[in-house]
Motif scaffolding. Structure first.
Motif, mmCIF file in Angstrom:
data_model
loop_
_atom_site.group_PDB
_atom_site.id
_atom_site.type_symbol
_atom_site.label_atom_id
_atom_site.label_comp_id
_atom_site.label_asym_id
_atom_site.label_seq_id
_atom_site.Cartn_x
_atom_site.Cartn_y
_atom_site.Cartn_z
ATOM 1 N N LEU A 1 0.715 -1.088 -0.069
ATOM 2 C CA LEU A 1 0.010 0.001 0.056
ATOM 3 C C LEU A 1 1.007 1.338 0.005
ATOM 4 O O LEU A 1 2.087 1.080 0.468
ATOM 5 C CB LEU A 1 -0.904 -0.030 1.233
ATOM 6 C CG LEU A 1 -1.841 -1.149 1.327
ATOM 7 C CD1 LEU A 1 -2.475 -0.960 2.681
ATOM 8 C CD2 LEU A 1 -2.641 -0.997 0.015
ATOM 9 N N PRO A 2 0.348 2.384 -0.504
ATOM 10 C CA PRO A 2 0.927 3.588 -0.315
ATOM 11 C C PRO A 2 1.372 4.058 1.152
ATOM 12 O O PRO A 2 0.542 3.649 2.096
ATOM 13 C CB PRO A 2 -0.044 4.810 -0.894
ATOM 14 C CG PRO A 2 -0.856 3.978 -1.708
ATOM 15 C CD PRO A 2 -1.009 2.407 -1.053
ATOM 16 N N ARG A 3 2.368 4.580 1.333
ATOM 17 C CA ARG A 3 2.651 4.830 2.804
ATOM 18 C C ARG A 3 3.156 6.173 2.851
ATOM 19 O O ARG A 3 3.947 6.916 1.953
ATOM 20 C CB ARG A 3 3.903 3.800 3.081
ATOM 21 C CG ARG A 3 3.441 2.454 3.521
ATOM 22 C CD ARG A 3 4.630 1.562 4.137
ATOM 23 N NE ARG A 3 5.574 1.257 2.890
ATOM 24 C CZ ARG A 3 6.214 0.402 2.825
ATOM 25 N NH1 ARG A 3 6.303 -0.473 3.803
ATOM 26 N NH2 ARG A 3 7.056 0.098 1.806
ATOM 27 N N LYS A 4 3.342 6.641 3.996
ATOM 28 C CA LYS A 4 3.982 8.040 4.228
ATOM 29 C C LYS A 4 5.436 7.971 4.036
ATOM 30 O O LYS A 4 5.896 7.058 4.542
ATOM 31 C CB LYS A 4 3.586 8.534 5.827
ATOM 32 C CG LYS A 4 4.339 9.698 6.274
ATOM 33 C CD LYS A 4 4.287 9.613 7.575
ATOM 34 C CE LYS A 4 5.366 10.416 8.173
ATOM 35 N NZ LYS A 4 6.662 10.214 8.339
ATOM 36 N N LEU A 5 5.822 8.794 3.411
ATOM 37 C CA LEU A 5 7.299 8.970 2.948
ATOM 38 C C LEU A 5 7.778 10.001 4.090
ATOM 39 O O LEU A 5 7.223 10.966 4.436
ATOM 40 C CB LEU A 5 7.401 9.506 1.640
ATOM 41 C CG LEU A 5 7.141 8.883 0.521
ATOM 42 C CD1 LEU A 5 7.038 9.623 -0.777
ATOM 43 C CD2 LEU A 5 7.800 7.377 0.647
ATOM 44 N N ASP A 6 9.108 9.546 4.689
ATOM 45 C CA ASP A 6 9.745 10.294 5.531
ATOM 46 C C ASP A 6 10.427 11.579 4.563
ATOM 47 O O ASP A 6 11.292 11.171 4.013
ATOM 48 C CB ASP A 6 10.534 9.801 6.195
ATOM 49 C CG ASP A 6 9.868 8.802 7.354
ATOM 50 O OD1 ASP A 6 9.160 9.354 7.781
ATOM 51 O OD2 ASP A 6 10.245 7.599 7.393
ATOM 52 N N LEU A 7 9.771 12.520 4.670
ATOM 53 C CA LEU A 7 10.244 13.588 3.640
ATOM 54 C C LEU A 7 11.479 14.541 4.494
ATOM 55 O O LEU A 7 11.297 14.780 5.538
ATOM 56 C CB LEU A 7 9.327 14.639 3.374
ATOM 57 C CG LEU A 7 7.960 13.906 2.829
ATOM 58 C CD1 LEU A 7 7.039 15.054 2.252
ATOM 59 C CD2 LEU A 7 8.559 13.384 1.094
#
Length: 190
Positions: free
Chosen positions: A182-188
């Motif tokens: 699944l799409p996940r939060k990217l650590d930007l």
């Protein structure tokens, strides 16, 4: 170069004063906590801006975060292939608003689709539109369904802690029946 650095710091201090003024009607102990910490002004400003966005954000059903509002077809009318296609589309659509699903691998496509339609889309949540804000939706409550959590998601350490706290038999660890990427939060970077 020193002049630009000084201007940046002055701009940060002016922004800090403005944010604190705008937050004054909402003040509570969380702003006082900042006074005790030694944060760089830019980090403090990011926190204050986040607090202000939270206070001002409307609590709307997640379906209304989209224009037009997100609606799902009744699962009973969809074949397995149609449902899988629409499930993939809705998960991608949710991720465009930084809404990410977690702990879904124990659910069939139909179960997950129904959970999204029944629980997620009608849920009233604060719609905060800041780049670093996101909403992780856990599709399993470990307190309500410890057996599923222990079987599919708990780490060895979590299983050991659970075993020490409870006098119930430990379920076997199982491979998830419906693994998903699944799409996940990217650590930007900040």
């Amino acid at each position: 170069m020193g002049s630009q650095s000084e201007n940046t710091e002055v701009d940060q201090l002016l922004l800090n004063a403005r944010l604190r003024d705008e937050l004054e009607p909402f003040l509570d102990e969380s702003v006082d906590v900042l006074a005790c910490k030694q944060l760089p002004t830019s980090d403090e400003n990011e926190f204050l801006a986040s607090m202000l966005a939270w206070e001002r954000a409307p609590a709307l059903p997640i379906a209304q975060w989209f224009n037009p509002p997100l609606q799902l077809a009744s699962p009973e009318r969809l074949s397995d292939d149609e449902l899988r296609e629409r499930l993939t589309a809705v998960i991608e659509k949710l991720s465009t608003r930084r809404i990410y699903l977690e702990l879904t691998d124990h659910l069939s496509d139909r179960q997950l689709y129904c959970l999204i339609a029944r629980d997620i889309l009608p849920s009233h949540e604060k719609m905060i539109d800041l780049p670093h804000n996101y909403l992780n939706w856990r599709c399993l409550d470990a307190d309500l369904d410890a057996e599923t959590w222990l079987a599919y998601y708990a780490t060895d350490e979590e299983r050991d802690m659970w075993s020490a706290e409870n006098s119930q038999p430990m379920p076997a660890m199982l491979p998830p029946p419906y693994p998903r990427d699944l799409p996940r939060k990217l650590d930007l970077p900040r």
